[in-house]
Motif scaffolding. Sequence first.
Motif, mmCIF file in Angstrom:
data_model
loop_
_atom_site.group_PDB
_atom_site.id
_atom_site.type_symbol
_atom_site.label_atom_id
_atom_site.label_comp_id
_atom_site.label_asym_id
_atom_site.label_seq_id
_atom_site.Cartn_x
_atom_site.Cartn_y
_atom_site.Cartn_z
ATOM 1 N N ALA A 1 36.692 54.983 35.470
ATOM 2 C CA ALA A 1 36.704 53.756 34.669
ATOM 3 C C ALA A 1 37.347 52.582 35.409
ATOM 4 O O ALA A 1 36.992 51.436 35.189
ATOM 5 C CB ALA A 1 37.413 53.996 33.340
ATOM 6 N N GLN B 1 35.878 49.523 39.531
ATOM 7 C CA GLN B 1 35.645 48.149 40.029
ATOM 8 C C GLN B 1 36.930 47.512 40.551
ATOM 9 O O GLN B 1 36.940 47.012 41.673
ATOM 10 C CB GLN B 1 34.984 47.294 38.941
ATOM 11 N N VAL C 1 39.989 45.711 33.794
ATOM 12 C CA VAL C 1 38.795 46.237 33.147
ATOM 13 C C VAL C 1 38.649 45.657 31.738
ATOM 14 O O VAL C 1 37.596 45.127 31.376
ATOM 15 C CB VAL C 1 38.844 47.782 33.096
ATOM 16 N N TRP D 1 31.204 37.760 36.100
ATOM 17 C CA TRP D 1 32.003 37.791 37.318
ATOM 18 C C TRP D 1 31.261 38.603 38.379
ATOM 19 O O TRP D 1 30.840 39.722 38.112
ATOM 20 C CB TRP D 1 33.358 38.447 36.992
ATOM 21 N N LEU E 1 27.935 52.596 35.356
ATOM 22 C CA LEU E 1 29.092 51.867 35.883
ATOM 23 C C LEU E 1 28.933 51.662 37.384
ATOM 24 O O LEU E 1 29.128 50.559 37.904
ATOM 25 C CB LEU E 1 30.369 52.655 35.579
ATOM 26 N N TYR E 2 28.542 52.717 38.072
ATOM 27 C CA TYR E 2 28.365 52.645 39.522
ATOM 28 C C TYR E 2 27.318 51.594 39.884
ATOM 29 O O TYR E 2 27.534 50.760 40.758
ATOM 30 C CB TYR E 2 27.961 54.021 40.058
ATOM 31 N N ILE F 1 28.670 48.128 39.574
ATOM 32 C CA ILE F 1 29.586 47.739 40.643
ATOM 33 C C ILE F 1 28.825 47.397 41.918
ATOM 34 O O ILE F 1 29.053 46.350 42.520
ATOM 35 C CB ILE F 1 30.614 48.857 40.919
ATOM 36 N N TYR G 1 27.288 44.138 42.112
ATOM 37 C CA TYR G 1 28.258 43.058 41.956
ATOM 38 C C TYR G 1 28.178 42.373 40.593
ATOM 39 O O TYR G 1 28.409 41.190 40.471
ATOM 40 C CB TYR G 1 28.124 42.038 43.091
ATOM 41 N N PHE H 1 30.337 42.610 38.058
ATOM 42 C CA PHE H 1 31.629 43.202 37.721
ATOM 43 C C PHE H 1 31.964 43.095 36.238
ATOM 44 O O PHE H 1 32.549 44.005 35.659
ATOM 45 C CB PHE H 1 32.740 42.567 38.561
ATOM 46 N N ASN I 1 32.621 46.335 33.984
ATOM 47 C CA ASN I 1 33.878 46.600 33.301
ATOM 48 C C ASN I 1 33.716 46.708 31.792
ATOM 49 O O ASN I 1 34.516 47.365 31.129
ATOM 50 C CB ASN I 1 34.914 45.550 33.688
ATOM 51 N N ALA J 1 32.898 50.199 31.624
ATOM 52 C CA ALA J 1 34.120 50.994 31.818
ATOM 53 C C ALA J 1 34.980 50.997 30.552
ATOM 54 O O ALA J 1 35.588 52.015 30.210
ATOM 55 C CB ALA J 1 34.918 50.438 32.995
#
Lengths: 279, 291
Positions: A123, A126, B31, B39, B249-250, B253, B256, B258, B262, B265
């Motif tokens: 989690a 990033q 997060v 972002w 999530l991967y 990221i 980019y 973000f 998050n 996440a």
Amino acid sequence: MKADLLKRGLVWLFSYLVLIFTVCISLVPLLWITVSSFKSNKAILNTPFALPTEINFRAYASVLQMNNFLSNTFNSVLISISSTLIALLFYALAAYSFAKFDFIGKRTLFILFSVTLLIPGHATAQPIFSFINLTGLYDTRLALIIVYISAGLAVSLFILRASFLSIPRELDEAAYMESASFWQVFFHINLPLAKAGLATAGILMFLGNWNEFFYGFMLTASAENRTLPVALQFFTEQFSYNYTQLFAALTLVTLPSIILYMLAQEQVQQSVVSGGVKG
Amino acid sequence: MYKYNKLWVYLFIVPTLIVFLTFYFVPILTVFTTGFTEWNGFNAPKFVGFDNYKMIFTDDNSITVSLMNLLKWSLIATFIHVPFGALVAFIIFKQPFGWRFVRGVFMIPNVIAVSAWAIIYRFIFNDQMGLLNNFIRKIGFSDFHTNWFFDSQYAFSAISLTWVFYAVIVTLLVLSDLMAIPKELHEAAKIDGATEAQIHWRINFPLIRGSLGTSVILSVIARITMFEAIFLTTKGGPGNSTYNISVMLYDGIINYEFGYANAVATIMIILGIGVLAITTKVFKMNKSVYN
């Protein structure tokens, strides 16, 4: 009485079927790749159950001679060992303070540290990814070392605190009487006596680091900076249809974990239980 | 008291505190807050309210598929994975011939790299050379051909099979609870004429509910964070049928995105805490077992 005997026989049979199934699913995949690593590509494809006709280590030799295999191995060893040792030192220091002294904010800090267990592993990926980029550590071994140090925080703290708690305070007091310093009491008296806890936490963290994939994959770019679990993924592309070599590589990557486990079976099993019981 | 500088006590905490702040505290705050921003990591984050969450739930079906898969995998974890691990524990507890060997061997898949395990399974499920299909063909279904990981009908099951029976952690947790049950309890029950089944249902199960609860929590959270078993086999495909929240999530990221990542996440963390809260309640884990 007869029915009872029959019932017991059936329970016995069922139990052994479950145990045999358990052993098969655990061993057969590994035996299969190991045995296959001695077979020719053609034999792997055409007779998957057959044993190799001759034993030679050519596939292993060519894996070891491959451009980056040795540097990947070196990375894995260096990163796993150094991050485990640094983490052990850090968490042993903290665990010692938590176990033996009272100080302002102790409870709050301990709760905060424990809560990290509840955060699902990826989690925070990033912010960690950005942090590594920002510090210019992207694609370095150091990046993985510092990320891996953070991985075992809560569990190691639990294990080590319990170890220090079990060491009698009288020993510390006697040493202080003989004007030993704070550090000496920690390093020469407590640390050696916490050996079992250090071994358990250390093995748990080492195995975790040795096998880690997610951050290893995300934080490295060049082939020579990868760790073994990450490199495996690229081997499968590189070897595409050379299964013999691929299986030899898989065997080489999995073997160290298995050997370490066999050497320290009790600690590994113990660490799983203490890692699972989260207070 | 004996003379030592109180400063030492704090000094000993400092390294761990730094690790905590750098890798847990600040990241978690980041997060939670940047989940509400747009972002890309280069410009300053721009506050956009719940836009990321709206995007996640309306843009495409990724989140629906991920949550459905998580639900199905959690059910498989709770009703097959944990019971299987517990069953093995009950059998081993009786110490039949070879129990140490079984316990030792069962651990091996758990100590090797998950990535290696995923790649091995990719070959076990390979149609031409794989163990599984060749075995199926050998026992009589000679026309059987399936590319497990690439067939939308089977990909989900194939991924499930890479972990569902590897329940050694459950086995060890349950076993340690079983061994902690005082022998007198069993003897007393037998003297009172309790049958084996009654002993299991009335004594053992209530007393091991702590480890069963822990097992459910650990294995469901492992489904939330499951990455290698998907990324190295199906990559979430075919289509996005085996997508999950970790891969989502991967992807956020590495693209980019973000803020979006998050927000995903955050959902992940909330799910994790939800699982913990529900399981603790269901298994009455906050109540002491022996009293």
